[in-house]
Design a protein around this motif. Structure first.
Motif, PDB file in Angstrom:
ATOM      1  N   HIS A  65       0.839  -1.214   0.000  1.00  0.00           N
ATOM      2  CA  HIS A  65       0.000   0.000   0.000  1.00  0.00           C
ATOM      3  C   HIS A  65       0.868   1.256   0.000  1.00  0.00           C
ATOM      4  N   SER A  66       1.953   1.228   0.780  1.00  0.00           N
ATOM      5  CA  SER A  66       2.842   2.391   0.847  1.00  0.00           C
ATOM      6  C   SER A  66       3.482   2.656  -0.507  1.00  0.00           C
ATOM      7  N   LYS A  67       3.964   1.584  -1.166  1.00  0.00           N
ATOM      8  CA  LYS A  67       4.586   1.752  -2.486  1.00  0.00           C
ATOM      9  C   LYS A  67       3.581   2.276  -3.498  1.00  0.00           C
ATOM     10  N   GLN A  68       2.357   1.730  -3.439  1.00  0.00           N
ATOM     11  CA  GLN A  68       1.317   2.163  -4.369  1.00  0.00           C
ATOM     12  C   GLN A  68       0.959   3.627  -4.153  1.00  0.00           C
ATOM     13  N   THR A  69       0.898   4.056  -2.884  1.00  0.00           N
ATOM     14  CA  THR A  69       0.580   5.455  -2.581  1.00  0.00           C
ATOM     15  C   THR A  69       1.670   6.388  -3.095  1.00  0.00           C
ATOM     16  N   VAL A  70       2.939   5.992  -2.888  1.00  0.00           N
ATOM     17  CA  VAL A  70       4.053   6.813  -3.376  1.00  0.00           C
ATOM     18  C   VAL A  70       3.992   6.936  -4.898  1.00  0.00           C
ATOM     19  N   GLN A  71       3.661   5.837  -5.580  1.00  0.00           N
ATOM     20  CA  GLN A  71       3.527   5.892  -7.039  1.00  0.00           C
ATOM     21  C   GLN A  71       2.433   6.861  -7.455  1.00  0.00           C
ATOM     22  N   GLU A  72       1.308   6.822  -6.729  1.00  0.00           N
ATOM     23  CA  GLU A  72       0.208   7.742  -7.043  1.00  0.00           C
ATOM     24  C   GLU A  72       0.613   9.191  -6.800  1.00  0.00           C
ATOM     25  N   ILE A  73       1.389   9.419  -5.736  1.00  0.00           N
ATOM     26  CA  ILE A  73       1.858  10.779  -5.449  1.00  0.00           C
ATOM     27  C   ILE A  73       2.724  11.294  -6.591  1.00  0.00           C
ATOM     28  N   PHE A  74       3.658  10.451  -7.047  1.00  0.00           N
ATOM     29  CA  PHE A  74       4.585  10.902  -8.086  1.00  0.00           C
ATOM     30  C   PHE A  74       3.947  10.888  -9.477  1.00  0.00           C
ATOM     31  N   SER A  75       2.758  10.308  -9.605  1.00  0.00           N
ATOM     32  CA  SER A  75       2.051  10.436 -10.882  1.00  0.00           C
ATOM     33  C   SER A  75       1.656  11.889 -11.142  1.00  0.00           C
ATOM     34  N   ASN A  76       1.510  12.677 -10.056  1.00  0.00           N
ATOM     35  CA  ASN A  76       1.241  14.117 -10.224  1.00  0.00           C
ATOM     36  C   ASN A  76       2.385  14.805 -10.961  1.00  0.00           C
ATOM     37  N   PHE A  77       3.620  14.396 -10.647  1.00  0.00           N
ATOM     38  CA  PHE A  77       4.773  15.013 -11.298  1.00  0.00           C
ATOM     39  C   PHE A  77       4.907  14.553 -12.747  1.00  0.00           C
ATOM     40  N   THR A  78       4.412  13.338 -13.039  1.00  0.00           N
ATOM     41  CA  THR A  78       4.380  12.901 -14.439  1.00  0.00           C
ATOM     42  C   THR A  78       3.445  13.799 -15.236  1.00  0.00           C
ATOM     43  N   GLU A  79       2.279  14.113 -14.627  1.00  0.00           N
ATOM     44  CA  GLU A  79       1.347  15.041 -15.289  1.00  0.00           C
ATOM     45  C   GLU A  79       1.954  16.437 -15.386  1.00  0.00           C
ATOM     46  N   ALA A  80       2.710  16.830 -14.357  1.00  0.00           N
ATOM     47  CA  ALA A  80       3.355  18.152 -14.397  1.00  0.00           C
ATOM     48  C   ALA A  80       4.367  18.229 -15.534  1.00  0.00           C
ATOM     49  N   GLU A  81       5.167  17.168 -15.706  1.00  0.00           N
ATOM     50  CA  GLU A  81       6.145  17.142 -16.801  1.00  0.00           C
ATOM     51  C   GLU A  81       5.449  17.205 -18.163  1.00  0.00           C
ATOM     52  N   LYS A  82       4.337  16.476 -18.267  1.00  0.00           N
ATOM     53  CA  LYS A  82       3.572  16.489 -19.515  1.00  0.00           C
ATOM     54  C   LYS A  82       3.051  17.899 -19.813  1.00  0.00           C
ATOM     55  N   ALA A  83       2.520  18.569 -18.767  1.00  0.00           N
ATOM     56  CA  ALA A  83       2.012  19.936 -18.944  1.00  0.00           C
ATOM     57  C   ALA A  83       3.142  20.891 -19.329  1.00  0.00           C
ATOM     58  N   LEU A  84       4.322  20.671 -18.739  1.00  0.00           N
ATOM     59  CA  LEU A  84       5.472  21.525 -19.042  1.00  0.00           C
ATOM     60  C   LEU A  84       5.887  21.380 -20.497  1.00  0.00           C
ATOM     61  N   GLN A  85       5.893  20.139 -20.988  1.00  0.00           N
ATOM     62  CA  GLN A  85       6.261  19.894 -22.386  1.00  0.00           C
ATOM     63  C   GLN A  85       5.249  20.483 -23.347  1.00  0.00           C
ATOM     64  N   GLU A  86       3.977  20.541 -22.912  1.00  0.00           N
ATOM     65  CA  GLU A  86       2.927  21.105 -23.768  1.00  0.00           C
ATOM     66  C   GLU A  86       2.789  22.612 -23.604  1.00  0.00           C
ATOM     67  N   GLY A  87       3.626  23.203 -22.740  1.00  0.00           N
ATOM     68  CA  GLY A  87       3.583  24.650 -22.534  1.00  0.00           C
ATOM     69  C   GLY A  87       2.442  25.128 -21.665  1.00  0.00           C
ATOM     70  N   LYS A  88       1.811  24.213 -20.916  1.00  0.00           N
ATOM     71  CA  LYS A  88       0.695  24.584 -20.031  1.00  0.00           C
ATOM     72  C   LYS A  88       1.255  24.851 -18.636  1.00  0.00           C
ATOM     73  N   THR A  89       1.801  26.044 -18.457  1.00  0.00           N
ATOM     74  CA  THR A  89       2.505  26.361 -17.212  1.00  0.00           C
ATOM     75  C   THR A  89       1.576  26.347 -16.005  1.00  0.00           C
ATOM     76  N   LEU A  90       0.353  26.849 -16.158  1.00  0.00           N
ATOM     77  CA  LEU A  90      -0.592  26.871 -15.043  1.00  0.00           C
ATOM     78  C   LEU A  90      -0.906  25.451 -14.575  1.00  0.00           C
ATOM     79  N   ASP A  91      -1.162  24.528 -15.524  1.00  0.00           N
ATOM     80  CA  ASP A  91      -1.422  23.132 -15.164  1.00  0.00           C
ATOM     81  C   ASP A  91      -0.203  22.513 -14.496  1.00  0.00           C
ATOM     82  N   PHE A  92       0.991  22.904 -14.974  1.00  0.00           N
ATOM     83  CA  PHE A  92       2.220  22.386 -14.361  1.00  0.00           C
ATOM     84  C   PHE A  92       2.256  22.713 -12.867  1.00  0.00           C
ATOM     85  N   PHE A  93       2.039  23.983 -12.521  1.00  0.00           N
ATOM     86  CA  PHE A  93       2.099  24.390 -11.112  1.00  0.00           C
ATOM     87  C   PHE A  93       1.010  23.705 -10.290  1.00  0.00           C
ATOM     88  N   SER A  94      -0.177  23.506 -10.875  1.00  0.00           N
ATOM     89  CA  SER A  94      -1.270  22.844 -10.149  1.00  0.00           C
ATOM     90  C   SER A  94      -0.911  21.410  -9.800  1.00  0.00           C
TER      91      SER A  94
END
Length: 574
Positions: free
Chosen positions: A463-492
Motif C-alpha cells: 500500500h505504501s509503495k502504491q501510494t508513493v507511485q500515485e503521489i509521483f504520478s502528479n509530477f508525471t502530469e506536471a512534466e507532460k504539462a510543461l512539455q505542452e507549454g501549459k505552465t498553469l497546469d504544471f504548477f497545479s
C-alpha cells in the motif's frame, strides 16, 4: 470433409470476431449538477490504449484520477469479461446544458469511439448564505475583511454542512499567500467540493460601495455529535502587487440537533435522500447452492457513514460469510453522493418454490424532518431438492451432542494401556491424549498468527509503495504539462504532489488537506538545510502565485522540477 472444415473455420472466425469486438462506453455521474459541483467521468472499454475525451467549454479538470481493470461475470455464460477503465473528476464553471464526449481510444493505427453524454449544470446552490448577515458596520468600513459562509445555521446529526471562506476587499487583489484554513472541533470528516485551480474575483455592491470578493476553501463537513459548534477563523495575506495586508476572518457558529427518537429497526444511520435496489445471481437453484444477493444503496447525504443493511432472511436461507462492500462516492454540494454496494453470499437450505422477501431500509430526510422507508423488489426462486444435502444449524456446529448426551467424537479408551484401579489422571496415556491436541493447537495458532502478521506487513508495504507511485504520478502530469507549454497546469499538478507527499508522511493520508505552515514546520523538523527550505518555499510561492494570482505566470525549468522530485523522494524514504 471439406464442408466440415469450412464450417469449423467460419464458426471460429465468427466467435473470434465476437470475442474481440471493441466496446467503448462513456459514463457521467451525476447527470444534473450545480456550478462547481464535482462530476465523475468514466471511460470503460475492453480495448487498452491512449484515451482522449472531448470536454465542453468551461470544464475544469479535477485532481482525482483512477485507472485499472475490472472483471465482470456474465451469469448467462459463466465467462469472466475484463474491462479497462479510466475515471476522473472535474467541474463545469457555468450553468447550461453541455455535451461530454465522445471518448476516443487509440490503439496502434485504429481509433475506437464511445457515446456522448448530456449533462445539465444549474446555478450554484443559493442556500449557501452570502455572509452579509454576519458582517458588522465596522467590517464594511475596513479595506478588506473575511467571513465564513455556511449553508445552514442548524442541521441534524449526520446532515452535511457546506462551509467556505469569503474575502471582501475595497481594492483589487493580485493574489493571496499563507492561507491558514478555518477549523472546527469535533469534525473529523471533511472533504473539498471545489475543483477550480483559479480564484474567481467578482464585484459586489454593498451600502453603495463596491467590493472585490472571492470564495475559497469550500468544503462539505459532517460534524460528530450534537450541540453548538464554533468555526474558528481563517487567516491569509492579501496582496496587491508588492503590498500585503494580513487578514483574519470572523468566527461562525452553527448548531447540530439530534435525530428524533424511535428510529425504525431498519434505520441504517443514513441522513439525506436514498434509494435501495437489489438483484440475485440466479433463480433456478439446487438445495445447498450458494447464490449472490447484491444490495445497492444510492443517494446523497452521509452515504459514506451508513451501516450494513440487515437481510432478515426467511426460513430456508442463511448467510454464507461476510458481505463484500464496494463504495463509489464523490463529495459535492449535497454531501456524499453515489452508491454503496453490498454483495452477500446466501445459501439455500430449503427446497421447492420459495420467495425471498424484499429488503427495506429507513433513512432520515432532513427536509421532511421525518424517517422514510424505501423497499427493494422481491424474488421468486425455484429450488431443486438435493437428497445428499444435510443442513446443520450454525449455532450447534460447535456444541453438537449424541442422543445419549456424550460428545460425537469421545476420547478413545485403550484398555491395554490402563492399569485396573489406577486413577485416570495418573495415567500417561490420558495426559498425552489430552495435551497433544492442545500443544498442536498452540503451535498452529502461533504459525497462523505469524503468517497473518507477515501478510499484514506485506500489505502495508504494498500500500505504501502504491501510494508513493500515485503521489509521483502528479509530477508525471506536471512534466507532460510543461512539455505542452501549459505552465498553469504544471504548477497545479506539482503543488498537489508536494502537498500529498507531506500529508502522507505526517498523517498517512495523502488526501488530507494540510496547510503551508505544517509543511514549513516539517521541513525544519527533518533538519532540511536552509537552502533546501528556501527552495521548497520559493517553489510553493510560485505555485500559489500561478494558481491564485491574477497576473503573469512564472516560467519554470525541467531541472527545477527534477530537483524538487529528488528532495521529495529522499524525504519519503526517510
Amino acid at each position: 470433409m471439406r464442408n466440415l472444415i469450412l464450417h469449423i473455420i467460419c464458426l471460429f472466425t465468427a466467435f473470434f470476431g465476437m470475442a474481440q469486438r471493441p466496446v467503448v462506453s462513456l459514463e457521467v455521474e451525476p447527470k444534473t449538477a450545480e456550478v462547481g459541483e464535482i462530476i465523475t467521468i468514466t471511460v470503460k472499454s475492453n480495448v487498452q490504449g491512449e484515451i482522449d475525451i472531448d470536454f465542453p467549454p468551461g470544464y475544469v479538470h479535477g485532481y482525482n484520477m483512477m485507472n485499472g481493470m475490472d472483471q465482470e461475470i456474465d451469469y448467462a455464460t459463466g465467462k469472466v469479461i475484463s474491462f479497462f477503465y479510466l475515471s476522473q473528476t472535474g467541474a463545469i464553471s457555468k450553468p447550461g446544458t453541455f455535451k461530454i464526449g465522445p471518448a476516443y481510444i487509440k490503439k496502434g493505427n485504429k481509433v475506437y469511439k464511445s457515446n456522448s453524454v448530456s449533462i445539465t449544470i444549474l446555478k450554484e446552490n443559493a442556500s449557501v448564505t452570502n455572509g452579509s448577515d454576519q458582517i458588522t458596520n465596522k467590517q464594511w468600513n475596513q479595506s478588506a475583511f473575511g467571513v465564513i459562509e455556511k449553508s445552514k445555521n442548524t442541521i441534524y446529526e449526520g446532515e452535511p454542512l457546506i462551509v467556505n471562506a469569503k474575502v471582501y476587499s475595497r481594492f483589487s487583489p493580485s493574489h493571496m499567500e499563507d492561507y491558514q484554513e478555518y477549523s472546527i472541533d469535533g469534525v473529523l470528516d471533511k472533504h473539498a467540493v471545489t475543483t477550480s485551480s483559479r480564484i474567481l474575483v467578482e464585484e459586489e455592491t454593498h451600502q453603495r460601495k463596491t467590493y472585490y470578493t472571492f470564495e475559497y476553501d469550500k468544503k462539505v463537513i459532517f460534524p460528530i455529535g450534537t450541540g453548538k459548534f464554533t468555526i474558528e477563523p481563517f487567516k491569509l495575506l492579501l496582496r496587491r502587487g508588492f503590498e500585503s495586508m494580513p487578514l483574519t476572518s470572523n468566527a461562525a457558529v452553527f448548531e447540530v440537533k439530534p435525530l428524533p427518537a424511535n428510529a425504525p429497526k431498519d434505520f441504517i444511520g443514513a441522513v439525506g435522500q436514498f434509494k435501495i435496489s437489489r438483484k440475485i445471481s440466479g433463480t433456478q437453484l439446487r438445495q445447498g447452492d450458494v447464490f449472490t444477493l447484491t444490495v445497492e444503496i444510492t443517494g446523497t447525504g452521509n452515504l459514506q457513514n451508513i451501516v450494513e443493511p440487515k437481510l432478515n432472511l426467511p426460513k430456508g436461507f442463511r448467510p454464507y460469510g461476510d458481505a463484500v462492500i464496494t463504495e463509489d462516492i464523490v463529495y459535492g454540494l449535497k454531501g456524499a453522493e453515489g452508491k454503496v454496494t453490498y454483495e452477500f453470499n446466501v445459501q439455500v437450505t430449503g427446497f421447492g418454490e420459495m420467495k425471498l422477501p424484499a429488503n427495506t431500509i429507513s433513512y432520515f430526510d432532513p427536509m421532511k424532518e421525518k424517517y422514510v422507508q424505501v423497499i427493494s423488489g422481491s424474488d421468486e426462486l425455484s429450488i431443486e431438492k438435493n437428497a445428499h444435502f444435510k443442513s446443520i444449524p450454525i449455532d450447534s456446529l460447535n456444541n453438537q451432542m449424541t442422543s445419549s448426551g456424550s460428545p460425537i467424537f469421545p476420547l478413545r479408551e485403550e484398555a491395554e494401556y490402563i492399569e485396573i484401579g489406577q486413577p485416570l489422571y495418573k495415567n500417561i496415556t490420558f495426559w498425552s491424549g489430552v495435551l497433544s491436541p492442545i500443544l498442536l493447537a498452540l503451535l498452529l495458532g502461533l504459525f497462523w498468527k505469524k503468517k497473518e502478521e507477515i501478510k499484514q506487513v506485506k500489505q502495508a508495504v504494498h500500500h505504501s509503495k502504491q501510494t508513493v507511485q500515485e503521489i509521483f504520478s502528479n509530477f508525471t502530469e506536471a512534466e507532460k504539462a510543461l512539455q505542452e507549454g501549459k505552465t498553469l497546469d504544471f504548477f497545479s499538478w506539482a503543488q498537489k504532489g508536494i502537498h500529498q507527499a507531506f500529508a502522507f508522511t505526517l498523517f498517512n493520508d495523502p488526501g488530507r488537506v494540510i496547510s503551508r505552515k505544517e509543511i514549513t514546520e516539517e521541513l525544519k523538523n527533518v533538519n532540511k538545510s536552509e537552502q533546501e527550505q528556501d527552495l521548497f518555499n520559493s517553489f510553493l510561492d510560485r505555485c500559489e502565485n500561478a494558481r491564485f494570482g491574477m497576473g503573469t505566470v512564472d516560467s519554470v525549468s525541467e531541472h527545477e522540477l527534477n530537483t524538487i522530485k529528488s528532495m521529495l523522494k529522499e524525504y519519503l524514504r526517510g
